[in-house]
Design a protein around this motif. Structure first.
Motif, mmCIF file in Angstrom:
data_model
loop_
_atom_site.group_PDB
_atom_site.id
_atom_site.type_symbol
_atom_site.label_atom_id
_atom_site.label_comp_id
_atom_site.label_asym_id
_atom_site.label_seq_id
_atom_site.Cartn_x
_atom_site.Cartn_y
_atom_site.Cartn_z
ATOM 1 N N LYS A 540 0.838 -1.201 0.000
ATOM 2 C CA LYS A 540 0.000 0.000 0.000
ATOM 3 C C LYS A 540 0.872 1.249 0.000
ATOM 4 N N VAL A 541 0.632 2.141 -0.953
ATOM 5 C CA VAL A 541 1.419 3.377 -1.014
ATOM 6 C C VAL A 541 0.507 4.582 -0.785
ATOM 7 N N GLY A 542 0.841 5.388 0.187
ATOM 8 C CA GLY A 542 0.110 6.637 0.420
ATOM 9 C C GLY A 542 0.653 7.702 -0.521
ATOM 10 N N VAL A 543 -0.242 8.310 -1.302
ATOM 11 C CA VAL A 543 0.194 9.325 -2.279
ATOM 12 C C VAL A 543 -0.240 10.691 -1.772
ATOM 13 N N ILE A 544 0.732 11.524 -1.432
ATOM 14 C CA ILE A 544 0.412 12.840 -0.867
ATOM 15 C C ILE A 544 0.272 13.847 -2.006
ATOM 16 N N LEU A 545 -0.928 14.401 -2.110
ATOM 17 C CA LEU A 545 -1.254 15.179 -3.294
ATOM 18 C C LEU A 545 -1.906 16.517 -2.920
ATOM 19 N N ALA A 546 -1.618 17.538 -3.741
ATOM 20 C CA ALA A 546 -2.277 18.840 -3.553
ATOM 21 C C ALA A 546 -2.876 19.287 -4.883
ATOM 22 N N GLU A 547 -3.803 20.246 -4.810
ATOM 23 C CA GLU A 547 -4.439 20.791 -6.016
ATOM 24 C C GLU A 547 -3.347 21.282 -6.977
ATOM 25 N N GLY A 548 -3.608 21.092 -8.275
ATOM 26 C CA GLY A 548 -2.650 21.570 -9.279
ATOM 27 C C GLY A 548 -1.478 20.624 -9.474
ATOM 28 N N PHE A 549 -1.690 19.316 -9.189
ATOM 29 C CA PHE A 549 -0.593 18.338 -9.365
ATOM 30 C C PHE A 549 -0.326 18.128 -10.854
ATOM 31 N N LYS A 550 0.817 17.599 -11.177
ATOM 32 C CA LYS A 550 1.202 17.373 -12.582
ATOM 33 C C LYS A 550 0.452 16.143 -13.094
ATOM 34 N N ASP A 551 -0.732 16.371 -13.695
ATOM 35 C CA ASP A 551 -1.621 15.239 -14.004
ATOM 36 C C ASP A 551 -0.962 14.116 -14.784
ATOM 37 N N ASN A 552 -0.410 14.473 -15.949
ATOM 38 C CA ASN A 552 0.071 13.409 -16.834
ATOM 39 C C ASN A 552 1.133 12.554 -16.174
ATOM 40 N N GLU A 553 2.102 13.242 -15.550
ATOM 41 C CA GLU A 553 3.198 12.507 -14.930
ATOM 42 C C GLU A 553 2.694 11.654 -13.764
ATOM 43 N N VAL A 554 1.905 12.284 -12.879
ATOM 44 C CA VAL A 554 1.445 11.557 -11.686
ATOM 45 C C VAL A 554 0.570 10.371 -12.094
ATOM 46 N N MET A 555 -0.325 10.580 -13.075
ATOM 47 C CA MET A 555 -1.196 9.488 -13.520
ATOM 48 C C MET A 555 -0.365 8.326 -14.055
ATOM 49 N N SER A 556 0.667 8.646 -14.835
ATOM 50 C CA SER A 556 1.418 7.525 -15.418
ATOM 51 C C SER A 556 2.236 6.804 -14.334
ATOM 52 N N ILE A 557 2.645 7.533 -13.304
ATOM 53 C CA ILE A 557 3.344 6.865 -12.188
ATOM 54 C C ILE A 557 2.365 5.946 -11.439
ATOM 55 N N LEU A 558 1.161 6.456 -11.192
ATOM 56 C CA LEU A 558 0.170 5.628 -10.480
ATOM 57 C C LEU A 558 -0.169 4.381 -11.298
ATOM 58 N N GLU A 559 -0.281 4.537 -12.609
ATOM 59 C CA GLU A 559 -0.566 3.385 -13.477
ATOM 60 C C GLU A 559 0.560 2.360 -13.386
ATOM 61 N N ALA A 560 1.793 2.860 -13.418
ATOM 62 C CA ALA A 560 2.953 1.947 -13.360
ATOM 63 C C ALA A 560 2.950 1.175 -12.038
ATOM 64 N N LYS A 609 0.657 22.333 -7.186
ATOM 65 C CA LYS A 609 0.974 23.778 -7.130
ATOM 66 C C LYS A 609 0.503 24.422 -5.829
ATOM 67 N N ASN A 610 -0.671 23.982 -5.359
ATOM 68 C CA ASN A 610 -1.237 24.637 -4.166
ATOM 69 C C ASN A 610 -0.793 23.966 -2.861
ATOM 70 N N LEU A 611 0.457 23.693 -2.777
ATOM 71 C CA LEU A 611 0.990 23.040 -1.575
ATOM 72 C C LEU A 611 1.136 24.098 -0.479
ATOM 73 N N ASN A 612 0.147 24.196 0.403
ATOM 74 C CA ASN A 612 0.220 25.259 1.413
ATOM 75 C C ASN A 612 0.982 24.799 2.663
ATOM 76 N N ASP A 613 1.179 25.706 3.606
ATOM 77 C CA ASP A 613 2.007 25.414 4.784
ATOM 78 C C ASP A 613 1.428 24.297 5.629
ATOM 79 N N LYS A 614 0.083 24.301 5.759
ATOM 80 C CA LYS A 614 -0.566 23.303 6.615
ATOM 81 C C LYS A 614 -0.328 21.897 6.037
ATOM 82 N N LEU A 615 -0.558 21.798 4.715
ATOM 83 C CA LEU A 615 -0.367 20.500 4.071
ATOM 84 C C LEU A 615 1.100 20.062 4.158
#
Ligand code: HDE
Length: 679
Positions: A540-560, A609-615
Motif C-alpha cells: 500500500k502506497v500513500g500518495v500525498i497530493l495537492a491541487e494543481g498536481f502534474k496530471d500526466n506525470e502523476v497518472m502515469s506513475i500511479l498506473e505503473a 501547485k497549491n501546496l500550502n504550509d498546513k499541508l
C-alpha cells in the motif's frame, strides 16, 4: 455406508448455503414465526404506564440479547478467518494414504483462522505475540485440522505446564494489566524459571512476532506428526505453510502505533485483500524423516522446542492453499469454529510428543465450555462435508433428529449398524507404534538441551534482526519491575549469546552476564527473514497530493505502480476530488486525520501547485515517520520540497521523468525496508 463421499471445493459452500439466512425484504417475526406488528415500544398499561410481563416479544428479544456472548477462547481469543481451497501438486501416495493428498486435480475446501495468543477478543492485532494459524480441511474422509502457529517451536515441552505458561502470560490477576502483552513480571519470571522456553522466546522477541500481515507469515504444525501410506509404512513429518508473498514484519514502534490507529489492522488487510481478489496463497511444505532416522540428530525429534533445520532436512513443497472468500458472519463462522489437533484422517497420525499428547485432550474439553455442550460438531462451520453416523445422542442444542430406536452397538434390530469400517474400507487404524516403559513423571534426558537451537536462531539473524531482538528484550524487561527477574533473564540468555544478554543488560541497568557460550555455533540461513522473497505486490502506497498536481506525470506513475499490483491511495487535506494542472481529477481516499503514515508500506510525495504550509507540515510529519520506519519514500515535482533533507538516503527516490522514477520506486517498494539508513 454406500453413501456418496465425493467432495469438491464447492461442497462446503453448498452446505453453508443451506444455513444462510438473509433477512432483507422479509417480514419481522418472533423466533416462533409469529409476525410482529410493533418493534419499537414495549407493551405497557397505558402510554405512561408500567411494562407488562405479558410482553412475550419484548422478553424473547431481550433474553436472546442477554445471551449473545459466549466465553471467548482462553487463548487465541482474537482471531479472524476466511474460506478457501487446497490443492496438492503431486500425489503423496508414497508417504500417505490421506485422500486429499493424492489427486492434483482435486480441490479440498478449507477454513483458516488466524489469531493472536495472549489478548482478549477485543484486543489490538499488531501486538508482539505468536500468531495462531489453524486450518480445517473438509475432506471426503472427514475433517482434518492443522492447528499451527507462525513460530515452529513452543515455550514448553509438556502439556501439563500449559496452564502455568498461560497464567504467567495473561494480564496479571491483581490488576488485569497489561492487555495482550508479554512485557510484564510474571511472564518473564516464568521464562527464567522454565528455561526450556529459551528457543521460543528468541522467536517471540524477533520480528516474527510482529507480522506485517496474515498473508505474509509462515505457518508451522510445530509437533512431529506421522504420515502413513497404504502399506502401513510411516514417516515422521513436520508441516509448513510458506506464504507466496514471502515472510514480512512491521517494526516495533510502528506496530505499537498501529495498535492504536487501527486495532483491526490484520483483519482489515485480510478482508480487503480477499474482497479485491488479491487472494492470499500459502504453499504446504513437508520435512520428512524415515522411522530409521529417529535418533540421527543432536536433538530429540519429539521435543517441541526444537525445529528441524531446513538446510539439513529440506522442505518439500507439496501443494497450495488459496483463501478466496470472506465469511458471511464472524460469530457464526469464525467464533464458532472448533479446531482440534486430534481431527485427523487415515494416513495422518501422531507421535509421542508430550505437548501434542496433551493437546489431544484439551481442544474438545475447551469447546464443551465455550460452545455449550457436545454438539458443536453440528454447527455449520464445523460439520464435515461427508456424512457422519454413530450412536451418540442428545445433549444441549442437538440439531440432528435421529430416527429409529437403536442407538447402541452391537445390535440386531438395526442389522448391527452403523458398523465400523475395515482399514481397506477407509476405517482409521492407529499406527501400531511399539511402546514400553515405566510409568514416570519426568523429562527425557534427550529433552534437556534448552539453548543450542536458541543460539542457532540468534546466529542465523542478520544484523538488523539481531538489533531488533536486543531492542525487544530491552523493551520487555524494561517494563519488568522486579530487579531479580531482570537479572535472572540476563543470566539465562547468556547461555544463548553473550552479545545478546550484554546488549539488553546494559539497556535495563542489570549486571552484565558472565560469558557462557561461544558465539560460533551453527546457523540456519532459512531462519532469517532477510532471505525471504521480496515482492512489490499488494503493498500500500500513500500518495500525498495537492491541487494543481502534474496530471500526466502523476497518472502515469500511479498506473505503473498499479501494474505491479501496488495499491496507491490518495491522501490530501480534505476528502472530495483534486484537480491537476491540466484539469484531470483524482478522488481523495484519506485525509491526514483519517489515515496515518504507519498504515502504509511506502509514501509517494507528488505535491501540487497549491501546496500550502498546513499541508506541508502534515505531510512532512508522515514522511519523517515513514523514514524512521525504514520505508521506501518517493517524491516528484513540488513533492520533493516535502522530503527536503532526505533525498540522498537509501530507499528515497526522487525524479521528474515518470518511467525512470517509477521503476526505481517500484524496486525500492519491493525491498520493503531500507535498514541501511542511519536513524
Ligand atoms: Fe493451543 N489451544 N494449546 N496450541 N491453539 C487452543 O483451543 C492448548 C499449542 C493453537 O483458531 C484452545 O479452541 C494446550 C501449540 C491455535 O480456534 C485450547 C497446549 C500450538 C489455537 C488450547 C497448546 C497451538 C489454539 C483454546 C499445550 C501450535 C486457536 C481455544 C499442550 C502448534 C485455534 C480452543 C482457533 C487454541 C490448548 C499449545 C495452536 C485451550 C493445552 C503448541 C492456533 O484448547
Amino acid at each position: 455406508m454406500g453413501e456418496e463421499r465425493k467432495v469438491n471445493s464447492q461442497s462446503k459452500n453448498e452446505q453453508l448455503e443451506h444455513f444462510r439466512a438473509d433477512d432483507k425484504d422479509k417480514i419481522l417475526t418472533t423466533n416462533q414465526g409469529l409476525k410482529v406488528s410493533e418493534d419499537e415500544f414495549s407493551l405497557k398499561a397505558g402510554d405512561r404506564g408500567p411494562t407488562l410481563m405479558e410482553d412475550f416479544h419484548f422478553r424473547e428479544k431481550m433474553t436472546h440479547f442477554d445471551h449473545e456472548r459466549i466465553p471467548e477462547r482462553i487463548v487465541h481469543a482474537r482471531g479472524f478467518a476466511a474460506h478457501g481451497e487446497f490443492e496438492v501438486y503431486e500425489s503423496m501416495k508414497e508417504y500417505t494414504k490421506a485422500k486429499f493428498l493424492q489427486d492434483p486435480a482435486a480441490k479440498t475446501p478449507v477454513f483458516v483462522r488466524f489469531s493472536t495468543v495472549a489478548g482478549s477478543r477485543g484486543s489490538a492485532e499488531t501486538v508482539r505475540d505468536a500468531r495462531g494459524f489453524a486450518t480445517k480441511f473438509y475432506t471426503e474422509e472427514g475433517n482434518y485440522d492443522l492447528v499451527g502457529n507462525n513460530i515452529p517451536v513452543f515455550f514448553i515441552q509438556d502439556a501439563i505446564k500449559f496452564p502455568d505458561l498461560v497464567h504467567a502470560l495473561k494480564p496479571e490477576p491483581h490488576n488485569e494489566m497489561p492487555q495482550a502483552a508479554s512485557a510484564h513480571d510474571t511472564f518473564w519470571d516464568f521464562v527464567a524459571n522454565n528455561q526450556e522456553s529459551a528457543h521460543m522466546v528468541m522467536w517471540a522477541m524477533s520480528d516474527r512476532a510482529i507480522p506485517r500481515s496474515f498473508r505474509m507469515m509462515e505457518g508451522f504444525g510445530v509437533h512431529t506428526f506421522r504420515l502413513v501410506n497404504e502399506e502401513g509404512k510411516a514417516h515422521f513429518v513436520k508441516l509448513h505453510w510458506k506464504p507466496v508473498l514471502g515472510t514480512h514484519s512491521l517494526v516495533w514502534d510502528e506496530a505499537q502505533k498501529i495498535a492504536g490507529k487501527d486495532p483491526d489492522f490484520h483483519r482489515r488487510d485480510l478482508w480487503e485483500s480477499i474482497e479485491k481478489g488479491d487472494y492470499p496463497e500459502y504453499e504446504l511444505g513437508v520435512q520428512l524423516l524415515s522411522e530409521e532416522e529417529e535418533f540421527k540428530f543432536d536433538f530429540d525429534i519429539l521435543d517441541p522446542t526444537k525445529l528441524w533445520p531446513e538446510e539439513d532436512i529440506p522442505v518439500k513443497i507439496i501443494g497450495k492453499m488459496t483463501l478466496n472468500r470472506n465469511v458471511d458472519n464472524v460469530f457464526a463462522e469464525t467464533e464458532q469454529a472448533a479446531f482440534h489437533p486430534g481431527h485427523v484422517v487415515p494416513g495422518i497420525d501422531f507421535t509421542n510428543d508430550p505437548l501434542l499428547q496433551g493437546r489431544l485432550f484439551s481442544y474438545t474439553d475447551t469447546q464443551l465450555i465455550r460452545l455449550g455442550g457436545p454438539n458443536f460438531h453440528e454447527l455449520p462451520i464445523n460439520r464435515p462435508v461427508c456424512p457422519f453416523h454413530n450412536n451418540q445422542r442428545d445433549g444441549y442444542s442437538r440439531q440432528t433428529i435421529n430416527v429409529g430406536r437403536v442407538s447402541y452397538h452391537n445390535n440386531s434390530l438395526s442389522g448391527n449398524t452403523p458398523a465400523p469400517a475395515t482399514e481397506a474400507e477407509g476405517g482409521y487404524v492407529h499406527f501400531q507404534e511399539k511402546v514400553e516403559g515405566r510409568k514416570v513423571r519426568s523429562r527425557s534426558e534427550s529433552f534437556k538441551d534448552f539453548f543450542t537451537q536458541a543460539t542457532m536462531f540468534w546466529n542465523s539473524m542478520s544484523e538488523p534482526e539481531k538489533k531488533h531482538i536486543i531492542d525487544a528484550f530491552s523493551f520487555e524487561l524494561g517494563k519488568v519491575k522486579s530487579k531479580s527477574v531482570q537479572q535472572q533473564v540476563v543470566d539465562m540468555f547468556a547461555n544463548v549469546s553473550t552479545v545478546l544478554a550484554t546488549g539488553f543488560a546494559m539497556a535495563i541497568g542489570a549486571n552484565p552476564p558472565e560469558a557462557k557460550v561461544s558465539e560460533n555455533r551453527k546457523s540456519s540461513p532459512a531462519l532469517s527473514m532477510l532471505n525471504t522473497k521480496k515482492l512489490p505486490n499488494t503493498r500500500k502506497v500513500g500518495v500525498i497530493l495537492a491541487e494543481g498536481f502534474k496530471d500526466n506525470e502523476v497518472m502515469s506513475i500511479l498506473e505503473a505502480l498499479k501494474k505491479e499490483g501496488i495499491q496507491p491511495e490518495i491522501i490530501s487535506e480534505n476528502l472530495g476530488t483534486l484537480k491537476g494542472e491540466e484539469g484531470m481529477e483524482l478522488k481523495i481516499d484519506h485525509t491526514f486525520l483519517t489515515c496515518d503514515s504507519v498504515l502504509f508500506d511506502a509514501l509517494y510525495s507528488a505535491g501540487g501547485k497549491n501546496l500550502n504550509d498546513k499541508l506541508m507540515k502534515e505531510a512532512s510529519y508522515f514522511i519523517t515517520e515513514a523514514f524512521n520506519h525504514y520505508k521506501p519514500i518517493g517524491a516528484t515535482h513540488e513533492g520533493i520540497n516535502i522530503i527536503a533533507g532526505l533525498e540522498d538516503s537509501p530507499g528515497v527516490i526522487t525524479g521528474e521523468e515518470p518511467k525512470e522514477f517509477s521503476s526505481a520506486f517500484i524496486e525500492a517498494i519491493a525491498a520493503h525496508r531500507h535498514w541501511e539508513r542511519q536513524i
